[in-house]
Design a protein around this motif. Structure first.
Motif, short mmCIF file in Angstrom:
data_model
loop_
_atom_site.label_atom_id
_atom_site.label_comp_id
_atom_site.label_asym_id
_atom_site.label_seq_id
_atom_site.Cartn_x
_atom_site.Cartn_y
_atom_site.Cartn_z
N UNK B 252 0.85 -1.19 0.00
CA UNK B 252 0.00 0.00 0.00
C UNK B 252 0.89 1.24 0.00
N UNK B 253 0.64 2.11 -0.96
CA UNK B 253 1.42 3.34 -1.08
C UNK B 253 0.49 4.52 -0.93
N UNK B 254 1.05 5.64 -0.49
CA UNK B 254 0.22 6.83 -0.35
C UNK B 254 1.05 8.08 -0.52
N UNK B 255 0.44 9.11 -1.04
CA UNK B 255 1.11 10.41 -1.06
C UNK B 255 0.40 11.37 -0.12
N UNK B 256 -0.44 10.82 0.74
CA UNK B 256 -1.21 11.64 1.67
C UNK B 256 -2.65 11.81 1.21
N UNK B 257 -2.82 12.01 -0.09
CA UNK B 257 -4.17 12.22 -0.63
C UNK B 257 -4.67 10.98 -1.36
N UNK B 258 -3.77 10.36 -2.12
CA UNK B 258 -4.15 9.22 -2.97
C UNK B 258 -3.48 7.96 -2.44
N UNK B 259 -4.26 6.87 -2.42
CA UNK B 259 -3.71 5.57 -2.03
C UNK B 259 -3.58 4.68 -3.25
N UNK B 260 -2.48 3.95 -3.34
CA UNK B 260 -2.30 2.99 -4.42
C UNK B 260 -2.01 1.63 -3.81
N UNK B 293 1.34 -12.18 -12.17
CA UNK B 293 0.19 -11.29 -12.31
C UNK B 293 0.42 -10.05 -11.44
N UNK B 294 0.26 -8.89 -12.06
CA UNK B 294 0.43 -7.63 -11.32
C UNK B 294 -0.85 -6.82 -11.44
N UNK B 295 -1.36 -6.34 -10.31
CA UNK B 295 -2.55 -5.48 -10.33
C UNK B 295 -2.23 -4.19 -9.60
N UNK B 296 -2.73 -3.10 -10.15
CA UNK B 296 -2.54 -1.79 -9.52
C UNK B 296 -3.91 -1.15 -9.35
N UNK B 297 -4.22 -0.70 -8.15
CA UNK B 297 -5.53 -0.09 -7.86
C UNK B 297 -5.32 1.27 -7.20
N UNK B 298 -6.04 2.26 -7.66
CA UNK B 298 -5.96 3.56 -7.01
C UNK B 298 -6.56 4.65 -7.88
N UNK B 299 -6.71 5.83 -7.30
CA UNK B 299 -7.27 6.95 -8.05
C UNK B 299 -6.14 7.63 -8.83
N UNK B 300 -5.67 6.95 -9.85
CA UNK B 300 -4.58 7.47 -10.68
C UNK B 300 -4.92 7.24 -12.15
#
Lengths: 206, 320
Positions: B252-260, B293-300
């Motif tokens: 789980x990654x975050x820049x403070x506003x968006x989580x990936x 298998x790679x999955x990426x989820x987030x508001x990007x």
């Protein structure tokens, strides 16, 4: 003389509802009133209701007799009462009419919804939250020559993909909820923050 | 004389306008944060995405001891409630038995950072005060949170001029296309916390889940070589995705506003091209490369997600 007026007369003869204005018009117009007579006569003949002796000028006789009568000058009490009654009937009748319209509209809506469901029945897939968008250049052409097994496996792949996406999306949201725990401990802006960390320690020691 | 007075009048008008407009956007956001923490409010809002509207009720209050009480409930479909009592947040959802976590913020449709320390975002985002408009029947100030680079979406906030409360929020692409919108439909600010919020004090919250720190900081078998500037690792663990029972290595990654979220697992398939779906602004991208298998989820944006997915490298096995 327009066709419309004759039609009005015809509908009056057939006992359809009309306001007094129409009747007045018919009575005041000689041509129309003779038409009225004629229509009634035709109706009587058709229904086999004609009397043995036809007195075609009966109405004229009656009219003459009425004209000869003296005018009575008396208050129209009964008429006023009738008018009031009529007004009430009209008032009552209006909402009923509106209800009828509403009911028929509701009927239409039910019909519409049902037909929609019927149309969608074919394409119901599990967990299809959003439409898949292939990355540029990978979209395969759809052709009519596709054989059945191909299509079925494609559909299965599509369903699998939808399920995968759905699972990932909900897990992502879940992980954020659990993850916020660690995000907090890096924040050191509030006084209440320290209590939260203390609480965490307390929880751990339990 | 008349002319001079006109000039003076014009000058004064323009100065006052500039004075209000130029109030730094950051001040507005700080006021919003304090409003979200200190005000007693009862609000309703709808989240508009995928041509659907999800209605929510949101209550917040501060009781006499200064403890924050908060309720956020989804009004359509199965019950989804989030309750907060101070620093304990409880989630009541159809998928899982109710549970509580220790947290200062609820994780709902509104980014939690808006109630937190906004200055965390300053390095990656610009705060721009744009202008005024009318939202929810009130004069509102539009503030944009724009990313400094192209790898993110922008957040547009409409804040109440009077109370600084959030009235509307849009997630917008660089091209100006709206992906997700939160529109408030009702806002009531009171001096005292509402009854429904105070009832929380008597309610017993579900059991607190204690997640050991070691669990969230595991050594994974892979690494990500590229991330948009500003994203840092929050968590790394191994778990099973609850719906598919697929074991994954997760970050789980975050820049403070968006989580990936990044998910990596071995796949039976050898190769599958990248495919993605969007749920409002949230993107889910999935691809299989060499049986991984790679999955990426987030508001990007999809380009960012694809770049992240391509930047995953598997570490050479250290232990047999």
């Amino acid at each position: 003389m327009s066709e419309g007026k004759f039609e009005t007369v015809s509908s009056c003869v057939d006992n359809f509802q009309h306001d007094e204005q129409t009747f007045d018009n018919i009575i005041n117009d000689e041509h129309l009133s003779t038409t009225w007579d004629r229509y009634h006569l035709i109706g009587d003949v058709l229904r086999n209701d004609t009397p043995d002796v036809l007195q075609l000028d009966l109405s004229a006789e009656i009219a003459k007799a009425i004209a000869a009568e003296p005018t009575v000058l008396a208050p129209k009490t009964t008429n006023v009462f009738m008018l009031k009654l009529k007004a009430k009937v009209v008032e009552f009748a209006k909402p009923v009419g509106q209800l009828a319209i509403a009911a028929s509209a509701a009927g239409l809506m039910v019909l519409g919804v049902q037909s929609n469901v019927a149309q969608n029945n074919e394409t119901i897939l599990p967990s299809q939250i959003v439409k898949t968008i292939p990355m540029a250049g990978i979209a395969e052409p759809v052709s009519l020559n596709f054989q059945e097994p191909d299509r079925a496996s494609q559909k299965q792949a599509f369903i699998d993909q939808q399920r995968r996406f759905h699972a990932l999306l909900s897990d992502h949201q879940q992980q954020i909820k659990l993850g916020s725990l660690t995000v907090d401990s890096t924040n050191t802006d509030n006084e209440s923050e320290t209590t939260s960390i203390d609480n965490k320690k307390a929880n751990k020691s339990n | 004389m008349k002319f001079l007075s006109y000039v003076l009048l014009l000058l004064s008008i323009s100065f006052s306008a500039v004075g209000e407009e130029s109030e730094p956007a950051k001040v507005w956001l700080e006021r919003l944060s304090s409003a979200l923490n200190k005000l007693n409010f009862s609000t309703s809002f709808v989240v508009v995405k995928n041509n659907q509207a999800q209605p929510y009720h949101w209550f917040h209050g501060v009781d006499e001891s200064g403890k924050e009480l908060e309720i956020l409930s989804l009004l359509n479909g199965p019950r989804r409630d989030i309750l907060r009592k101070g620093n304990v947040v409880s989630y009541i959802e159809p998928e899982l038995p109710p549970y509580s976590v220790t947290s200062q913020q609820i994780s709902g449709p509104i980014p939690a950072i808006l109630a937190g320390d906004i200055s965390q975002l300053e390095n990656i985002y610009d705060f721009i005060s744009v202008g005024r408009s009318r939202v929810l029947g009130r004069p509102a100030q539009l503030i944009r949170i724009e990313a400094k680079n192209n790898h993110r979406y922008a957040y547009w906030l409409w804040l109440d001029q009077q109370s600084s409360m959030l009235l509307k929020l849009s997630i917008v692409t660089k091209q100006g296309q709206q992906l997700e919108q939160i529109q408030f439909t009702h806002l009531e600010i009171t001096d005292k916390p509402s009854e429904s919020v105070l009832q929380l004090n008597e309610t017993e919250l579900p059991v607190l889940v204690d997640i050991p720190e070691e669990y969230q900081q595991q050594e994974l078998q892979w690494d990500v070589n590229w991330l948009p500037e500003g994203f840092t690792k929050i968590n790394a663990n191994r778990h099973k995705i609850s719906l598919t029972k697929q074991p994954v290595e997760f970050m789980l990654l975050s820049d403070g506003l968006v989580d990936i979220s990044i998910y990596v697992n071995s796949s039976q398939e050898k190769q599958r091209n990248a495919d993605f779906v969007m749920d409002g602004a949230t993107l889910v991208l999935n691809q299989v490369n060499d049986g991984i298998e790679v999955s990426v989820v987030g508001k990007i944006p999809s380009k960012t997600a694809k770049a992240i997915a391509d930047a995953i490298t598997i570490k050479p096995p250290q232990k047999p």
